[in-house]
Write an enzyme that holds these catalytic residues in place. Structure first.
Site, PDB file in Angstrom:
ATOM      1  CG  ASP A  76      -8.054 -13.014  -8.553  1.00 25.76           C
ATOM      2  OD1 ASP A  76      -9.139 -13.506  -8.199  1.00 25.76           O
ATOM      3  OD2 ASP A  76      -7.285 -12.437  -7.757  1.00 25.76           O
ATOM      4  CG  ASP A 127     -10.992  -7.287  -6.109  1.00 28.03           C
ATOM      5  OD1 ASP A 127     -10.815  -8.357  -5.486  1.00 28.03           O
ATOM      6  OD2 ASP A 127     -10.049  -6.595  -6.522  1.00 28.03           O
ATOM      7  CG  HIS A 158      -9.771 -10.231  -9.459  1.00 27.67           C
ATOM      8  ND1 HIS A 158      -8.496  -9.738  -9.583  1.00 27.67           N
ATOM      9  CD2 HIS A 158     -10.093 -10.112  -8.145  1.00 27.67           C
ATOM     10  CE1 HIS A 158      -8.055  -9.346  -8.383  1.00 27.67           C
ATOM     11  NE2 HIS A 158      -8.996  -9.569  -7.511  1.00 27.67           N
ATOM     12  NE  ARG A 206      -3.736  -2.547   1.813  1.00 30.33           N
ATOM     13  CZ  ARG A 206      -4.506  -2.948   0.810  1.00 30.33           C
ATOM     14  NH1 ARG A 206      -4.785  -2.134  -0.192  1.00 30.33           N
ATOM     15  NH2 ARG A 206      -5.035  -4.151   0.800  1.00 30.33           N
ATOM     16  CG  HIS A 208      -3.955 -14.370  -7.961  1.00 28.30           C
ATOM     17  ND1 HIS A 208      -3.937 -13.003  -8.041  1.00 28.30           N
ATOM     18  CD2 HIS A 208      -2.660 -14.766  -7.890  1.00 28.30           C
ATOM     19  CE1 HIS A 208      -2.671 -12.585  -8.027  1.00 28.30           C
ATOM     20  NE2 HIS A 208      -1.885 -13.633  -7.949  1.00 28.30           N
ATOM     21  CE1 TYR A 216      -3.230  -5.859  -4.294  1.00 27.25           C
ATOM     22  CE2 TYR A 216      -3.017  -5.233  -1.986  1.00 27.25           C
ATOM     23  CZ  TYR A 216      -3.232  -6.199  -2.950  1.00 27.25           C
ATOM     24  OH  TYR A 216      -3.456  -7.492  -2.565  1.00 27.25           O
ATOM     25  CG  HIS A 258       0.525  -8.998  -6.192  1.00 28.01           C
ATOM     26  ND1 HIS A 258       0.285  -7.686  -6.505  1.00 28.01           N
ATOM     27  CD2 HIS A 258      -0.648  -9.643  -6.384  1.00 28.01           C
ATOM     28  CE1 HIS A 258      -0.989  -7.559  -6.869  1.00 28.01           C
ATOM     29  NE2 HIS A 258      -1.584  -8.729  -6.806  1.00 28.01           N
ATOM     30  CD  GLU A 276      -4.528 -10.128  -9.772  1.00 33.13           C
ATOM     31  OE1 GLU A 276      -3.428  -9.680  -9.374  1.00 33.13           O
ATOM     32  OE2 GLU A 276      -5.419 -10.544  -9.016  1.00 33.13           O
ATOM     33  CD  GLU A 330      -4.239 -12.776  -4.825  1.00 38.12           C
ATOM     34  OE1 GLU A 330      -5.239 -12.844  -5.569  1.00 38.12           O
ATOM     35  OE2 GLU A 330      -3.338 -11.934  -4.963  1.00 38.12           O
ATOM     36  CG  HIS A 356      -3.944  -5.280  -9.239  1.00 39.46           C
ATOM     37  ND1 HIS A 356      -4.658  -4.929  -8.120  1.00 39.46           N
ATOM     38  CD2 HIS A 356      -3.661  -6.588  -9.106  1.00 39.46           C
ATOM     39  CE1 HIS A 356      -4.792  -6.000  -7.337  1.00 39.46           C
ATOM     40  NE2 HIS A 356      -4.192  -7.016  -7.913  1.00 39.46           N
ATOM     41  CG  HIS A 380      -9.862 -11.904  -2.717  1.00 42.12           C
ATOM     42  ND1 HIS A 380      -8.503 -11.997  -2.842  1.00 42.12           N
ATOM     43  CD2 HIS A 380     -10.275 -11.172  -3.788  1.00 42.12           C
ATOM     44  CE1 HIS A 380      -8.111 -11.342  -3.925  1.00 42.12           C
ATOM     45  NE2 HIS A 380      -9.166 -10.818  -4.496  1.00 42.12           N
TER      46      HIS A 380
HETATM   47 ZN    ZN Z   1      -8.759  -9.131  -5.659  1.00 46.23          ZN
HETATM   48 FE    FE Z   2      -5.483 -11.599  -7.294  1.00 46.93          FE
HETATM   49 FE    FE Z   3      -3.750  -8.976  -7.308  1.00 40.78          FE
END
Ligand code: ZN
Ligand code: FE
Ligand code: FE
Length: 275
Positions: free
Chosen positions: A175, A223, A178, A37, A210, A70, A67, A142, A255, A107, A225
């Site tokens: 994913d 989105d 997603h 983040r 994912h 974000y 990864h 992704e 995830e 992403h 999870h």
């Molecule tokens: Zn997600």
């Molecule tokens: Fe993901």
């Molecule tokens: Fe991701």
């Protein structure tokens, strides 16, 4: 053997991650290349990376799926922030040199009102530049839920980026939460969705998955999870995924909202679903 794992904390270095993965029966894992983040990255430790690479080989791990942060938005509207994001991407790829031959997933970005075409242009330009160094990593876009102005909710958008970049070192990470949130019905028609993926992008570009269940219904573009089997995808979807000939040899990363014991349970569960 399925390649299964989850996100692990990179705080104690690469060797520590491999040990943690082994302790929960994982044979791949994901980790954030920097604060997910923020943008701060840990100091590199080549000796630790070399030791980890040897342990991965010794223990027959599948490819890892790092990864990106974000916060890294390659198509943000502010030119300075965009240039910074592109620098972060290039530095992340360089950092993958410590663990060569693995995947780096991110992403694609949010166009924040500039439009999908403009977003795709910015993302492609940053990727082209970052990939020009030839670092030993394959970059994965992704598949996204299509929340807000997110790019990557449609296979066509990922294909447009792949075409614009024109590199063999670019693939896709699918994913499950997603794509289902994004309106691809893998619950009732996994084969149909994969056929569409193949028609638009090409299954040869699909490199990793994912595995997440979803807290929300089909095509909700949300989105959120959920643990495997406890959301709208359901356990039978994951049974189909881990046994699908086009998917079963790919690294699969959970995830889900879990701590390590929960991830260990999900790894065991998925292994029990393999027929
Ligand atoms: Zn997600
Ligand atoms: Fe993901
Ligand atoms: Fe991701």
């Amino acid at each position: 053997m399925l390649n299964l794992g989850c996100h692990l904390s990179a705080a104690n270095g690469n060797t520590a991650m491999v040990k943690t993965a082994l302790s929960i029966g994982a044979n791949t894992f994901a980790f954030f290349t920097r604060n997910p983040r923020g943008s701060k990255a840990k100091k590199e430790d080549p000796a630790d990376a070399a030791k980890a690479a040897a342990m991965l080989k010794e223990n027959g791990f599948g490819k890892l799926v790092a990864h990106g942060a974000y916060t890294m938005n390659l198509c943000t509207a502010d030119p300075e922030a965009r240039a910074f994001a592109a620098e972060v991407l290039a530095d992340d790829l360089r950092r993958m040199t410590g663990l060569p031959g693995n995947f780096y997933n991110f992403h694609p970005g949010s166009h924040v009102g500039q439009g999908t075409d403009v977003g795709i242009e910015y993302i492609s330009a940053a990727l082209k530049q970052a990939l020009s160094h030839g670092y030993p990593v394959t970059v994965l876009l992704e598949t996204m839920a299509g929340k807000g102005s997110e790019i990557g909710g449609r296979f066509e958008e990922l294909k447009a980026i792949i075409d614009a970049v024109g590199s063999d070192s670019l693939g896709v990470c699918l994913d499950t939460c997603h794509v289902y949130d994004g309106g691809y019905d893998i619950v009732n028609d996994l084969d149909g969705v994969l056929a569409e993926f193949d028609r638009i992008i090409g299954l040869d570009r699909l490199k990793a998955l994912h595995l997440n269940d979803s807290k929300n219904p089909f095509a909700s573009h949300k989105d959120r999870h959920e643990c495997l089997g406890q959301g709208s995808l359901g356990i039978e979807t994951f049974r189909a995924v881990v046994n699908h000939p086009a998917l079963k040899d790919k690294p699969m990363i959970m995830e889900t909202p879990n701590e390590l014991p929960g991830y260990q349970r999900e790894i065991n569960l998925l292994r029990s679903l393999e027929s």
